[in-house]
Design an enzyme around this catalytic site. Structure first.
Site, mmCIF file in Angstrom:
data_model
loop_
_atom_site.group_PDB
_atom_site.id
_atom_site.type_symbol
_atom_site.label_atom_id
_atom_site.label_comp_id
_atom_site.label_asym_id
_atom_site.label_seq_id
_atom_site.Cartn_x
_atom_site.Cartn_y
_atom_site.Cartn_z
ATOM 1 N N LEU A 35 0.826 -1.198 0.000
ATOM 2 C CA LEU A 35 0.000 0.000 0.000
ATOM 3 C C LEU A 35 0.863 1.251 0.000
ATOM 4 C CD1 LEU A 35 -2.913 1.062 0.170
ATOM 5 C CD2 LEU A 35 -2.661 1.050 2.660
ATOM 6 N N GLY A 36 0.507 2.198 -0.835
ATOM 7 C CA GLY A 36 1.221 3.461 -0.861
ATOM 8 C C GLY A 36 0.567 4.428 -1.818
ATOM 9 N N TYR A 89 8.240 11.959 2.521
ATOM 10 C CA TYR A 89 8.115 10.632 1.920
ATOM 11 C C TYR A 89 9.109 9.637 2.515
ATOM 12 C CZ TYR A 89 7.280 7.050 -1.605
ATOM 13 O OH TYR A 89 6.970 5.874 -2.229
ATOM 14 N N LYS A 93 8.210 6.447 5.229
ATOM 15 C CA LYS A 93 8.553 5.056 4.903
ATOM 16 C C LYS A 93 9.510 4.482 5.946
ATOM 17 C CE LYS A 93 6.268 4.678 0.993
ATOM 18 N NZ LYS A 93 5.148 3.743 0.851
ATOM 19 N N LEU A 116 9.123 2.608 -9.835
ATOM 20 C CA LEU A 116 8.403 1.403 -10.224
ATOM 21 C C LEU A 116 7.981 1.542 -11.677
ATOM 22 C CD1 LEU A 116 6.161 0.792 -7.090
ATOM 23 C CD2 LEU A 116 8.154 -0.531 -7.821
#
Length: 178
Positions: A35-36, A89, A93, A116
């Site tokens: 999830l992000g 960010y 994380k 990604l």
């Protein structure tokens, strides 16, 4: 989304009320969390932290608390994750990684890919991300600064089966290794 495997169970949950969906977390050997979002998509820094830290941590906590045996957890975060970062960010994380480590899973895989790369059409186009990916591909750097989503998923699945103990962090280069 349809799955053609009897080994995959898909559960749709309301992340604001995860305690009402505990059955989705029971009787599994391995948990996966990918999830992000982005701050822009979340609409605010507060919502970003809720989606990228609070929801995954709550899911991991429920999964761990309901386990009747030692279980494994595979967590997708990001390259540059750092709980002490000045930037939202990587700090979010990094704080998530630390919190999930503290839950004490038998085996925990933390995956930190760079960019990604989506195979096919990305669900939601992001202009600057698209420009960055184009530059990376033009320069031939995709194998150093990012990974295809299918490669990340395959590495997470493999690690879920193979990891037996402790915390293992997979940086982008580790994810790309066969």
């Amino acid at each position: 989304m349809q799955w053609n495997s009897s080994k995959v169970q898909v559960s749709v949950v309301d992340f604001d009320n995860l305690d009402n969906h505990k059955a989705a977390f029971e009787d599994h050997d391995i948990g996966f969390c990918c999830l992000g979002t982005t701050r822009a998509d979340a609409g605010s820094a507060e919502n970003f932290v809720k989606i990228d830290h609070d929801y995954p941590l709550k899911a991991a906590s429920i999964f761990k608390s309901l386990a009747k045996r030692d279980v494994k957890f595979m967590l997708l975060t990001s390259a540059g994750s750092n709980a002490n970062s000045f930037f939202l960010y990587p700090r979010t994380k990094g704080l998530l990684e630390n919190a999930v480590i503290n839950l004490g899973f038998k085996a925990l895989g933390i995956f930190r890919p760079g960019l990604l790369f989506f195979e096919g059409e990305r669900p939601k186009a992001r202009f600057f991300e698209g420009v960055g990916i184009s530059v990376v591909k033009t320069l031939g750097l995709q194998n150093t600064v990012g990974a295809p989503t299918s490669t990340v998923g395959a590495k997470m699945a493999k690690a879920g089966l193979e990891l037996n103990d402790g915390v293992t962090i997979f940086e982008n280069a580790d994810i790309l290794k066969q």
